[in-house]
Design a protein around this motif. Structure first.
Motif, PDB file in Angstrom:
ATOM      1  N   THR A 145      44.988   8.958 -17.015  1.00 35.57           N
ATOM      2  CA  THR A 145      46.006   9.319 -18.121  1.00 35.57           C
ATOM      3  C   THR A 145      47.305  10.409 -17.775  1.00 35.57           C
ATOM      4  O   THR A 145      48.330  10.457 -18.368  1.00 35.57           O
ATOM      5  CB  THR A 145      44.606  10.490 -18.472  1.00 35.57           C
ATOM      6  OG1 THR A 145      43.642   9.928 -18.892  1.00 35.57           O
ATOM      7  CG2 THR A 145      45.680  11.314 -19.702  1.00 35.57           C
ATOM      8  N   SER A 146      47.545  11.247 -16.645  1.00 32.12           N
ATOM      9  CA  SER A 146      48.747  11.112 -16.139  1.00 32.12           C
ATOM     10  C   SER A 146      49.650  10.776 -15.856  1.00 32.12           C
ATOM     11  O   SER A 146      50.928  10.963 -16.114  1.00 32.12           O
ATOM     12  CB  SER A 146      47.952  12.419 -14.399  1.00 32.12           C
ATOM     13  OG  SER A 146      47.294  11.807 -14.092  1.00 32.12           O
ATOM     14  N   THR A 203      37.046   2.129 -22.165  1.00 37.55           N
ATOM     15  CA  THR A 203      37.403   3.939 -22.300  1.00 37.55           C
ATOM     16  C   THR A 203      37.783   3.152 -20.454  1.00 37.55           C
ATOM     17  O   THR A 203      37.013   2.492 -19.912  1.00 37.55           O
ATOM     18  CB  THR A 203      37.022   4.835 -22.342  1.00 37.55           C
ATOM     19  OG1 THR A 203      35.125   4.459 -21.864  1.00 37.55           O
ATOM     20  CG2 THR A 203      35.899   4.827 -24.052  1.00 37.55           C
ATOM     21  N   ASN A 204      38.563   4.737 -20.358  1.00 34.50           N
ATOM     22  CA  ASN A 204      38.775   5.481 -19.205  1.00 34.50           C
ATOM     23  C   ASN A 204      37.579   5.183 -17.876  1.00 34.50           C
ATOM     24  O   ASN A 204      37.937   5.088 -16.571  1.00 34.50           O
ATOM     25  CB  ASN A 204      39.782   6.362 -18.658  1.00 34.50           C
ATOM     26  CG  ASN A 204      41.048   6.275 -19.319  1.00 34.50           C
ATOM     27  OD1 ASN A 204      41.604   5.272 -19.257  1.00 34.50           O
ATOM     28  ND2 ASN A 204      41.986   7.176 -19.601  1.00 34.50           N
ATOM     29  N   GLY A 243      49.443   8.093 -19.785  1.00 34.08           N
ATOM     30  CA  GLY A 243      48.890   8.690 -21.138  1.00 34.08           C
ATOM     31  C   GLY A 243      47.711   7.472 -22.072  1.00 34.08           C
ATOM     32  O   GLY A 243      47.572   8.142 -23.043  1.00 34.08           O
ATOM     33  N   ASP A 271      39.655   9.105 -14.840  1.00 37.09           N
ATOM     34  CA  ASP A 271      40.521   9.211 -16.078  1.00 37.09           C
ATOM     35  C   ASP A 271      41.944   9.596 -15.799  1.00 37.09           C
ATOM     36  O   ASP A 271      42.892   9.936 -16.880  1.00 37.09           O
ATOM     37  CB  ASP A 271      39.557   9.914 -17.372  1.00 37.09           C
ATOM     38  CG  ASP A 271      39.688  10.806 -18.295  1.00 37.09           C
ATOM     39  OD1 ASP A 271      40.766   9.670 -18.862  1.00 37.09           O
ATOM     40  OD2 ASP A 271      40.190  11.256 -18.759  1.00 37.09           O
ATOM     41  N   ASP A 272      40.960  10.565 -14.624  1.00 38.70           N
ATOM     42  CA  ASP A 272      42.213  11.722 -14.868  1.00 38.70           C
ATOM     43  C   ASP A 272      43.471  10.968 -14.295  1.00 38.70           C
ATOM     44  O   ASP A 272      45.098  11.533 -14.849  1.00 38.70           O
ATOM     45  CB  ASP A 272      42.359  12.944 -13.694  1.00 38.70           C
ATOM     46  CG  ASP A 272      43.283  13.925 -13.651  1.00 38.70           C
ATOM     47  OD1 ASP A 272      43.740  14.101 -14.435  1.00 38.70           O
ATOM     48  OD2 ASP A 272      43.641  14.381 -12.629  1.00 38.70           O
ATOM     49  N   LYS A 331      44.244   6.345 -22.929  1.00 39.29           N
ATOM     50  CA  LYS A 331      42.853   6.888 -22.593  1.00 39.29           C
ATOM     51  C   LYS A 331      42.297   6.321 -22.668  1.00 39.29           C
ATOM     52  O   LYS A 331      40.343   6.207 -22.482  1.00 39.29           O
ATOM     53  CB  LYS A 331      42.692   7.508 -24.136  1.00 39.29           C
ATOM     54  CG  LYS A 331      43.648  10.004 -23.732  1.00 39.29           C
ATOM     55  CD  LYS A 331      43.718  10.003 -22.488  1.00 39.29           C
ATOM     56  CE  LYS A 331      41.731  10.890 -22.207  1.00 39.29           C
ATOM     57  NZ  LYS A 331      41.801  11.405 -21.201  1.00 39.29           N
ATOM     58  N   ASP A 344      48.070   5.922 -26.388  1.00 39.60           N
ATOM     59  CA  ASP A 344      46.745   6.591 -25.689  1.00 39.60           C
ATOM     60  C   ASP A 344      45.795   6.072 -25.810  1.00 39.60           C
ATOM     61  O   ASP A 344      44.017   5.360 -25.570  1.00 39.60           O
ATOM     62  CB  ASP A 344      46.240   8.134 -26.002  1.00 39.60           C
ATOM     63  CG  ASP A 344      46.687   8.111 -27.199  1.00 39.60           C
ATOM     64  OD1 ASP A 344      48.010   7.279 -28.227  1.00 39.60           O
ATOM     65  OD2 ASP A 344      46.139   9.000 -28.465  1.00 39.60           O
TER      66      ASP A 344
END
Ligand code: COA
Length: 341
Positions: free
Chosen positions: A49-50, A33-34, A53, A45-46, A55, A294
């Protein structure tokens, strides 16, 4: 001039009397995971993801090689096609993370499957590799040289990622996808068009510099971590959007269609922002685009193949649908195909 305008860009307008009789995919069990990456490198993670995309991604177990992932995906595709491994005539594996430099990973896959009468070889076209394999196989089966073909995109990228480089290690994952091609009869599915392109002048933008004859790994350079992915992310991003847009338009036009005829787009899964930019430019409704970046990150040659299998098994593809597949990767390479299911 965009990459897809370059002279090294080839289209194939003639429909092939070849259809996809089965698809399969295999993802290793381990999920990274991130949040877990935040422990390895200075990231969040932010941010991931931003900007991408992504995760989470899958990581192959120790000893679980590209050929193992490939064979598991191929077994599922063959099962769906109703073809025994012993009857397979052609295996093409698209990969940039082969088990060994030689022989080809396809040779190991032939053994794992027990497909002993098949001809087996690899293609190396990075993230476009599965669609390069599709093009080779559809002409081979369409011409009657082989009765069937198993094409596979498979990668163990985790073995070629610098886990200390936050610019690249957050992007990639492991996995495999496969499809079985057979002659079509009575118009039950066809490959309507395809488009392949290459721009070797941009080879430095995305490569694995060490481990080949140009830069063997020696005792002197062993601590420099050269057999890992190196990338100029921003440049790659721009080329990816331009090349995937042009390749998409060319395959749709060669098929005698417009964007409105396409039921589903299955793009290379590298970055949601690249996909969004391409889809907006070719005027496709985002709800008609298959996304799984993702869950798996960028699995290079495996990405389109895995997405095709997931779309197929989720019932997102129906008989008669026109599907656009489009990819872009190191080389630079790009590729597209329109399939009537
Ligand atoms: N976490 C946090 N920060 C990160 C980071 C990470 N994982 N990776 C890079 N950064 C930092 C950079 O160091 C840079 O910091 P600086 O401004 O202090 O120098 C900042 O984020 C911006 O970096 P930049 O490279 O400009 O970001 P970007 O918006 O271009 O996004 C990518 C980076 C890699 C996500 C983007 O360029 C991309 O997706 N490129 C295409 C990659 C790809 O798909 N390749 C495969 C094609 S098949």
């Amino acid at each position: 001039m965009s990459a897809a305008d370059s002279p090294a860009s080839q289209g194939s307008k003639l429909p092939s009397n070849v259809r996809i009789a089965g698809t399969g995919s295999y993802l290793p069990e381990k999920i990274l995971t991130n949040a877990e990456l935040e422990i390895l490198v200075e990231t969040s993670d932010d941010w991931i993801t931003s900007r991408t995309g992504i995760k989470e991604r899958r990581i192959a177990a120790e000893g679980e090689l590209t050929s193992h992932l490939a064979a598991k995906a191929a077994e599922k595709a063959l099962e769906q096609a109703g073809i025994e491994a012993a009857d397979v005539e052609l295996i093409i594996v698209a990969t940039i993370t082969p088990d060994t430099l030689t022989p080809a990973t396809a040779c190991y896959v032939q053994q794992h499957l027990g497909a002993l009468k098949s001809v087996a070889f690899d293609v190396s076209a990075a993230c476009s590799g599965f669609l390069y394999a599709l093009e080779l196989a559809r002409h081979s089966v369409g011409a009657g040289a082989f009765k069937n073909a198993v094409i596979i995109g498979a990668e163990k990228l985790s073995a070629f990622v610098n886990w200390k480089d936050r610019n690249t290690c957050v992007l990639f994952g492991d996995g495999a996808g496969a499809a079985v091609l057979v002659p079509s009869e009575n118009g039950d599915g066809r490959i309507l068009s395809s488009h392949l392109g290459t721009d070797g002048a941009q080879a430095e933008l995305l490569n694995i510099p060490g481990g080949g004859a140009a830069c063997p790994i020696t005792i002197e350079n062993a601590d420099q971590n050269l057999a890992v992915l190196s990338m100029q992310g921003r440049e790659v991003f721009k080329h990816a959007v331009n090349a995937m847009r042009r390749a998409s338009e060319q395959a749709i036009e060669s098929a005698g269609l417009t964007a409105a005829d396409i039921s589903l787009v299955i793009p290379h899964q590298a970055n949601i922002r690249i996909i969004d930019a391409v889809v907006e430019r070719i005027d496709i409704d985002p709800k008609d685009v298959f996304i799984n970046v993702d869950k798996y990150g960028n699995t290079s040659a495996a990405a389109v193949a895995i997405a095709l299998d997931e779309a197929n098994r989720q019932g997102r593809i129906n008989s008669g649908d026109k599907i656009l597949l489009v990819a872009f990767g190191a080389g630079l390479t790009w590729a597209s195909a329109v399939i009537e299911w």
